[in-house]
Design an enzyme around this catalytic site. Structure first.
Site, PDB file in Angstrom:
ATOM      1  N   CYS A   1       0.725  -1.026  -0.620  1.00  0.00           N
ATOM      2  CA  CYS A   1      -0.579   0.129  -0.196  1.00  0.00           C
ATOM      3  C   CYS A   1       0.855   1.298  -0.075  1.00  0.00           C
ATOM      4  O   CYS A   1       0.298   2.260  -0.578  1.00  0.00           O
ATOM      5  CB  CYS A   1      -1.048  -0.361   1.097  1.00  0.00           C
ATOM      6  SG  CYS A   1      -1.589   1.341   1.538  1.00  0.00           S
TER       7      CYS A   1
ATOM      8  N   CYS B   1      -4.115  -0.999   6.169  1.00  0.00           N
ATOM      9  CA  CYS B   1      -4.697   0.074   5.219  1.00  0.00           C
ATOM     10  C   CYS B   1      -6.256  -0.651   5.986  1.00  0.00           C
ATOM     11  O   CYS B   1      -6.798   0.477   5.352  1.00  0.00           O
ATOM     12  CB  CYS B   1      -3.721  -1.175   4.134  1.00  0.00           C
ATOM     13  SG  CYS B   1      -2.654  -0.095   3.249  1.00  0.00           S
TER      14      CYS B   1
END
Lengths: 365, 388
Positions: free
Chosen positions: A105, A198
């Protein structure tokens, strides 16, 4: 006044709703930056046990922005996230790997898609609430608070972006961050610790995989003691388990057992009670996709290696031809798909890059 | 702190708490189902309390099923619509999620009725949608978001005529009207017989009673077959097992007593507040503020407004910094980042929806608060708080 405004550097700050990015906003404002808060909307789909997982974080981020008088926007990266993080994760799990979505991410979303959009919108810098620092020449440096250092998660970003990145809390201890939050009245808003995850916590990864992987990818089977051959229990899907894992096993024995072998072609998982079992330890790791923050290739030589977030730095030699790390001492086995971060052997605290543990040749010794 | 979100939660009335205490820490903590005389005394007081609660809508306590709140009562009401082949349920666009979500589980086809732009169920649309398959119509007494008082009597008329017409045609399919009266009874006087509802949901928490207490009124002799949600010892005529929440019901009953006693005064107080606040808003923000719903048939406790182009959530956060609590849409919708179905249904534009605030008052609000509300709004309406 107008000229002062002109001289202000613009920073687009990624606000997660957590205390670290909120305090980052405070620090940037104190420095006199023109700060624009942005919430990165990466995932909004409901999960079975989680309705609207992002709503609370977004509200916290927005509330902080309102409190500090910042302009605030929501930027939608769901498509990019789906492609470069979620699909990557699903493929890796289906291949029997244990991927690290946070590293991905950061590499693909926060320090790529988000950064590019921020710079395109006229920002001089991006900023996040990560515990890390950037040297004058764009090197990634460990945070002042060694216990909170997050360079492991950032080891696959690139110096092009880092040169224009500010990590305001990187110079602070967590205790100082908390003090600032309290002094600004932000502590009531940003209660929870930012875990760097995330969108799904560890506890939800199973449900997430069940939801998005085809049922046939989830093979259930027996849990077998590798030493005695005895069936110790049953598992609900091989891909949920990682080599070296101790918890989450539902077994006939009260003693601690560790996963030592999982083979994608066989539904059984093998466990051992013997902590010295060779499969739990390794001296070498084969890597793939070795990434150097500077953009050059990582050369063969001595490095410090970190095999997981907050793990100690350990000495190792890297063979750039075979993409192999040879540790000075035996290390606990690192699952394939995991990230290992490289740190400079000569300069303290410089994170140079990171590679992904390959599934070839690492699962057994 | 100024609470302009009383529809989300109202403070427990001090007298209601007082009425609860003997059943918590006093000698009347006994299980009303027990055989000894002191327990029987508790059972009698429990029945009397149910009568008191039922008196809120001029009904009898015998026809109340006490529940853990309005959500459970709504779920129980919807169970009446299950078990019919090819059945259909009609719901208003103003229903609480507990009605809509419950209807989606085994109640056949579910249709949401249209709303008029001023905030009422469209009666023409209702008449057009009632078919031979319609078994249940569920309409809230008032819109939670808009405070508009729904034309329940007209709706029950339509249902009553449908029922008669079905009997004439020897059609055995029943049709019932459920009314969720969770909101509005602090200021509205309701008579169940005149209203014509077959089932009616009551909510303690919104009436300054304890939270976690509700009731479903079920009209007798209407052939309504409910399916219990909870099985066990057979309390509440087998419809809701579990030891009676005696203290909660006593608290609810006392809250109802206080509501009835002060209703006229509360009405006047809130009417004055609403009129003054509305005037102050117009004076301060002119065309920048939009009023939602038909004020002539709206609860005096509700003032739904919008600052078009602003982001209501940011306004909420800015107002909370000034010690003012207010909500957008319904509390549940706000948390889920979903647009209020009621605002969509009345055809509000995206800009109006984005900037919509629901002001809901209770007897605790005083007109002295109004200047502070206006100055807090002035502070909140900054460019940063516009919707992007």
């Amino acid at each position: 006044m107008a000229t002062m405004q002109k001289n202000k550097k613009t920073v687009v700050l990624g606000m997660s709703g957590g205390v670290d990015s909120s305090v980052a906003a405070v620090l940037l404002l104190r420095e006199g930056y023109d700060v624009r808060g942005v919430y990165m909307k990466n995932w909004s789909k409901d999960l079975p046990s989680m309705r609207c997982p992002w709503a609370r974080d977004l509200a916290d981020a927005k509330r902080t922005a309102v409190r500090l008088g910042l302009p605030f926007e929501v930027w939608d990266f769901e498509e990019e996230y789906r492609k470069s993080v979620v699909d990557y994760m699903l493929t890796a799990y289906a291949d029997g790997e244990t991927p690290n979505p946070d590293v991905m991410c950061n590499q693909m979303i926060k320090f790529d898609a988000f950064a590019r959009k921020a710079f395109a919108s006229g920002a001089d810098y991006i900023a996040t609430g990560h515990y890390a620092r950037v040297s004058d020449n764009g090197e990634l440096m460990m945070a002042r608070d060694a216990k909170k250092d997050q360079t492991y998660f950032l080891c696959r970003v690139s110096s092009d972006v880092l040169r224009r990145t500010l990590f305001p809390v990187g110079e602070l201890l967590k205790t100082e961050v908390k003090e600032i939050a309290a002094s600004e009245g932000l502590d009531a808003i940003n209660k929870k610790e930012s875990m760097g995850v995330c969108f799904v916590g560890e506890a939800n990864i199973k449900e997430f995989l069940r939801e998005f992987l085809p049922a046939e990818a989830i093979t259930t089977g027996r849990v077998v003691d590798i030493d005695s051959g005895e069936v110790m229990g049953y598992h609900d899907g091989q891909l949920f388990y990682t080599i070296g894992q101790r918890h989450g096993l539902y077994l006939t024995s009260d003693l601690p057992y560790y996963v030592v072998v999982k083979n994608v072609n066989d539904s059984d998982i093998f466990v051992t009670h013997n902590l010295n079992h060779p499969n739990l330890w390794t001296r070498e790791l084969l890597l793939k996709n070795v990434h150097n923050i500077s953009g050059l290739d990582l050369e063969s030589g001595k490095y410090f290696i970190r095999v997981r977030h907050q793990a100690p730095l350990v000495e190792a030699t890297f063979d750039a031809v075979d993409k192999k790390i040879i540790f000075a001492d035996d290390q606990k086995m690192v699952a394939s798909g995991q990230t290992v971060a490289f740190y400079s052997a000569s300069t303290d605290g410089v994170c140079l890059g990171g590679g992904i543990v390959s599934s070839d040749g690492n699962s057994t010794k | 702190m100024i609470n302009l979100d009383n529809a989300a939660a109202a403070r427990l009335d001090a007298k209601a708490l007082e009425a609860m205490l003997p059943y918590l820490t006093g000698d009347e903590y006994l299980n009303p189902s027990a055989a000894y005389l002191p327990a029987l005394a508790v059972a009698r007081k429990y029945e009397a309390a149910k009568n008191q609660i039922a008196s809120l809508v001029n009904a009898s306590g015998n026809n109340l099923i006490m529940t853990s709140g309005a959500t459970e009562a709504n779920n129980l009401a919807l169970s009446a619509a299950r078990g019919f082949a090819g059945s259909a349920v009609l719901v208003s666009p103003f229903e609480h999620p507990s009605v809509v979500a419950s209807a989606a589980h085994g109640c056949g086809s579910v249709e949401v009725l249209r709303a008029t732009p001023d905030g009422f169920v469209d009666l023409t649309d209702l008449a057009a949608h009632v078919t031979d398959e319609t078994v249940l119509v569920s309409v809230a007494l008032t819109s939670g978001d808009l405070g508009t008082i729904q034309p329940i009597r007209e709706i029950s008329e339509i249902i009553h005529r449908t029922r008669q017409e079905r009997i004439k045609r020897d059609l055995r399919m029943p049709i019932w009207l459920h009314v969720d009266a969770s909101q509005g009874l602090e200021v509205l006087e309701v008579n169940i017989a005149r209203l014509g509802a077959d089932m009616l949901t009551l909510n303690s928490g919104k009436l300054h009673g304890p939270k976690g207490v509700g009731a479903l009124f079920v009209a007798p002799a209407m052939g309504i077959n409910l399916t219990p949600l909870i099985y066990g010892g057979g309390q509440e005529a087998g419809m809701r097992s579990g030891t009676e929440n005696v203290a909660g019901v006593m608290g609810f009953a006392e809250a109802v007593r206080q509501i009835a006693k002060h209703r006229k005064a509360t009405f006047r107080q809130l009417q004055e507040y609403k009129t003054e606040l509305r005037a102050a808003l117009v004076e301060s923000f002119g065309a920048g503020v939009v009023f939602l719903g038909n004020p002539k048939k709206q609860l005096v406790s509700h003032l739904p407004i919008s600052f078009p182009d602003y982001d209501a959530e940011r306004l909420i956060f800015a107002l909370e910094n000034s010690g003012i609590l207010v909500s957008t849409g319904s509390a549940c919708a706000a948390r889920k980042n979903e647009v209020s179905p009621a605002l969509r249904a009345i055809g509000a534009t995206d800009e109006v929806i984005a900037g919509s605030l629901r002001i809901s008052l209770s007897s605790e609000n005083s007109c002295r608060e109004i200047p502070r509300i206006i100055s807090a709004l002035r502070l909140a309406l900054t460019d940063e708080n516009r919707a992007i």
